[in-house]
Each structure stands twice: as C-alpha cells, then as structure tokens.
Write a protein that holds these residues in place. Structure first.
Motif, short mmCIF file in Angstrom:
data_model
loop_
_atom_site.label_atom_id
_atom_site.label_comp_id
_atom_site.label_asym_id
_atom_site.label_seq_id
_atom_site.Cartn_x
_atom_site.Cartn_y
_atom_site.Cartn_z
N UNK A 209 -0.40 8.51 -12.38
CA UNK A 209 -0.40 7.07 -12.14
C UNK A 209 -0.82 6.33 -13.39
N UNK A 210 0.04 5.48 -13.87
CA UNK A 210 -0.28 4.67 -15.03
C UNK A 210 -0.10 3.20 -14.69
N UNK A 211 -0.81 2.35 -15.35
CA UNK A 211 -0.74 0.92 -15.10
C UNK A 211 -0.45 0.18 -16.39
N UNK A 212 0.25 -0.95 -16.24
CA UNK A 212 0.60 -1.73 -17.41
C UNK A 212 -0.60 -2.43 -18.00
N UNK A 213 -0.66 -2.50 -19.31
CA UNK A 213 -1.70 -3.26 -20.00
C UNK A 213 -1.03 -4.24 -20.95
N UNK A 214 -1.72 -5.34 -21.19
CA UNK A 214 -1.25 -6.33 -22.14
C UNK A 214 -2.40 -6.59 -23.12
N UNK A 215 -2.08 -6.90 -24.37
CA UNK A 215 -3.15 -7.12 -25.32
C UNK A 215 -2.72 -8.10 -26.41
N UNK A 216 -3.72 -8.65 -27.07
CA UNK A 216 -3.45 -9.58 -28.17
C UNK A 216 -2.89 -8.80 -29.35
N UNK A 217 -1.86 -9.31 -30.00
CA UNK A 217 -1.25 -8.61 -31.13
C UNK A 217 -2.01 -8.91 -32.41
N UNK A 218 -3.22 -8.42 -32.46
CA UNK A 218 -4.08 -8.61 -33.63
C UNK A 218 -5.08 -7.47 -33.68
N UNK A 219 -5.58 -7.17 -34.84
CA UNK A 219 -6.54 -6.08 -34.99
C UNK A 219 -7.97 -6.54 -34.73
N UNK A 220 -8.25 -7.81 -34.98
CA UNK A 220 -9.63 -8.28 -34.86
C UNK A 220 -9.64 -9.74 -34.43
N UNK A 221 -10.53 -10.06 -33.49
CA UNK A 221 -10.66 -11.45 -33.02
C UNK A 221 -12.14 -11.82 -32.96
N UNK A 222 -12.38 -13.11 -33.09
CA UNK A 222 -13.72 -13.65 -32.90
C UNK A 222 -13.69 -14.59 -31.70
N UNK A 223 -14.78 -14.63 -30.97
CA UNK A 223 -14.94 -15.60 -29.89
C UNK A 223 -15.80 -16.73 -30.43
N UNK A 224 -15.25 -17.92 -30.40
CA UNK A 224 -15.92 -19.08 -30.98
C UNK A 224 -15.83 -20.25 -30.01
N UNK A 225 -16.56 -21.31 -30.34
CA UNK A 225 -16.48 -22.53 -29.54
C UNK A 225 -15.12 -23.19 -29.74
N UNK A 226 -14.54 -23.63 -28.66
CA UNK A 226 -13.27 -24.35 -28.73
C UNK A 226 -13.53 -25.75 -29.30
N UNK A 227 -12.74 -26.18 -30.27
CA UNK A 227 -12.93 -27.53 -30.82
C UNK A 227 -12.78 -28.59 -29.73
N UNK A 228 -13.64 -29.58 -29.80
CA UNK A 228 -13.59 -30.64 -28.81
C UNK A 228 -12.99 -31.88 -29.44
N UNK A 229 -12.33 -32.67 -28.61
CA UNK A 229 -11.77 -33.92 -29.09
C UNK A 229 -12.90 -34.88 -29.43
N UNK A 230 -12.83 -35.54 -30.59
CA UNK A 230 -13.90 -36.48 -30.94
C UNK A 230 -14.00 -37.61 -29.93
N UNK A 231 -15.21 -38.00 -29.61
CA UNK A 231 -15.44 -39.10 -28.67
C UNK A 231 -15.16 -40.43 -29.37
N UNK A 232 -14.29 -41.24 -28.80
CA UNK A 232 -13.98 -42.52 -29.46
C UNK A 232 -15.22 -43.39 -29.60
N UNK A 233 -15.32 -44.08 -30.75
CA UNK A 233 -16.43 -45.00 -30.97
C UNK A 233 -16.13 -46.29 -30.21
#
Length: 260
Positions: A209-233
């Motif tokens: 029994x085997x199951x399908x896997x999916x993965x990011x096509x990259x060797x290395x990734x970092x988890x970072x904060x997602x950029x936020x939209x600047x708050x209008x003045x």
C-alpha cells in the motif's frame, strides 16, 4: 525503488498510527534551547537520544547536533527554540508519543527526506492536517540530491491520499498548514531540476500500500512572517472638504471719459 522511502519499521508505524490525533492540553509547553536539555528530556521518558544513551557528551551551550542515525521522540508539549538539528535517517524525523506535541521557534532542521510531514484529511471542506507540529519560524532543508519521485528533494511533504490533482493547488494547501500570518519562503533551489512535485510513500504496515505525496519543489525553505499591507494614514486619506463660495455678480466697468 520504492523501498528507499519505507518510513520506518512496522513497530514504529503501528505506534504512530494508533496515536490520538489531538494532543492533551498542557498548561505551558517546555521550552528547550540547548542540546543537553533536549537529550535529558528524551531520556527522562525512557527513549534514547543517541546510540549510547548518554547525555553527558552535550552541554547547555550547545545548540547543534547530528541525530546519530536516530529519530527524535517527543513525549510532552515542547518548544524547540533556535536549535540546529540534522537527521541522517530518511524516516519521519519526529515521533510523537502520548501527549507529545512540538512547536518550532527558529533554528535549522535538515533531513535526507522531508522534515515536515503533513497528513491531510480529505473529508473536510477546508484543509485539516493530522499533525502535532506548529512552526512559527525556522529553516528546513532536504539534504538528499535524489530528485526522483520516491525520494523527495523537498523539506516539506503533504500526504494527500486521493485528492484530485486537477482540482487542488497543493502549494496553497501546504501554505495553509502554517499558523495565520506565516508563509514559506524558498531559501535554496535544487542543484538539479526537480522532475515532479509528487511521488509515493509507504505510510502503512502493508508494504503493497502506497499513498500519494506532494511537496514543494525546493531544497530549503524558511518560515517567516507574511508581509502585511501598510495601514493607511488617516491624515493622508482624508477626503478634502469642498468649500462652497457664494456667487458674486461682476461689477460693471466704469465708462471711458477720455480724461487722464
């Protein structure tokens, strides 16, 4: 060929498959920021951190370690903070037992296969992951140079079962695994072109029994904060007020008299 990705022994697979999906609620997780404390924590629960089962070779100032051909057994809620851990086995690197759960706050984690394995519940209308890992930040690297589908050259794997490839954006699904406000950022591309973003893996006791896997096509990734939209003045976005002025009639010009 598929034997290369056999995910551990039968005993390990049975132990993982029978774990409860939701860990027990703990008051505060244990924060671990050095290898000695990590080894002692694993050892205190009856598991081995290295082949010698010896923690005296580490110190509280040590933050990096090679896992000595072993996996990391986690028995309680812990936070790994700014550690550098290298796994040399291709198995699932983190094994959760009992009430074990893991949060990663910074650091670098490498494995010949995937570091982060996600199992997607395809019966839900929105992605739900059977996983006990929360990643707040950190870098994750796959060390294998093999780019064939049965040995993923990616640090992030998604076991998606029978999801329809034509109807799902796996990059988007994988991104949704992260906490709100976090995102994956590519750090290092493969030295070769990745042949595919999918493959197969053994995740049950039945070798056939085997199951399908999916993965990011990259060797290395970092988890970072997602950029936020600047708050209008609010001062710069005010709508200019329109000042109404009363209409005035033009004064008649004085007649020319010819005098200077």
């Amino acid at each position: 060929m598929l034997k290369q990705l056999l995910l551990g022994s039968l005993a390990t697979l049975l132990a993982i498959s029978t774990l409860p999906l939701t860990p027990a609620v703990a008051s505060e997780p244990l924060i671990i920021d050095n290898i000695l404390d990590l080894c002692l924590n694993v050892q205190s629960h009856g598991s081995w951190f290295n082949d010698a089962n010896d923690c005296s070779i580490y110190s509280k100032t040590q933050t990096s370690v090679v896992m000595d051909n072993r996996l990391l057994y986690i028995h309680e809620p812990i936070v790994l903070k700014d550690l550098d851990i290298t796994f040399v086995r291709k198995n699932l690197p983190f094994v959760f037992l009992g009430d074990g759960s893991l949060a990663i706050d910074g650091g670098h984690y490498t494995s010949p296969s995937c570091v982060l394995w996600m199992i997607l519940d395809h019966n839900e209308s929105t992605p739900v992951f059977y996983n006990r890992i929360t990643v707040n930040s950190g870098v994750f690297t796959a060390t294998s140079e093999n780019t064939t589908s049965d040995t993923p050259a990616s640090p992030v794997c998604l076991i998606a079962y029978d999801y329809d490839d034509e109807q799902n954006d796996y990059r988007e699904i994988i991104e949704s695994y992260l906490p709100d406000g976090k995102m994956f950022v590519e750090q290092e591309t493969s030295t070769k072109s990745l042949r595919t973003a999918s493959g197969f893996a053994h995740i049950s006791k039945d070798y056939k029994t085997i199951d399908g896997i999916r993965y990011l096509t990259t060797r290395s990734v970092a988890v970072v904060d997602r950029p936020t939209e600047p708050t209008p003045d609010p001062e710069t976005t005010k709508t200019p007020e329109i000042v109404e002025t009363p209409e005035t009639s033009a004064l008649p010009k004085a007649p020319k008299t010819g005098r200077h």
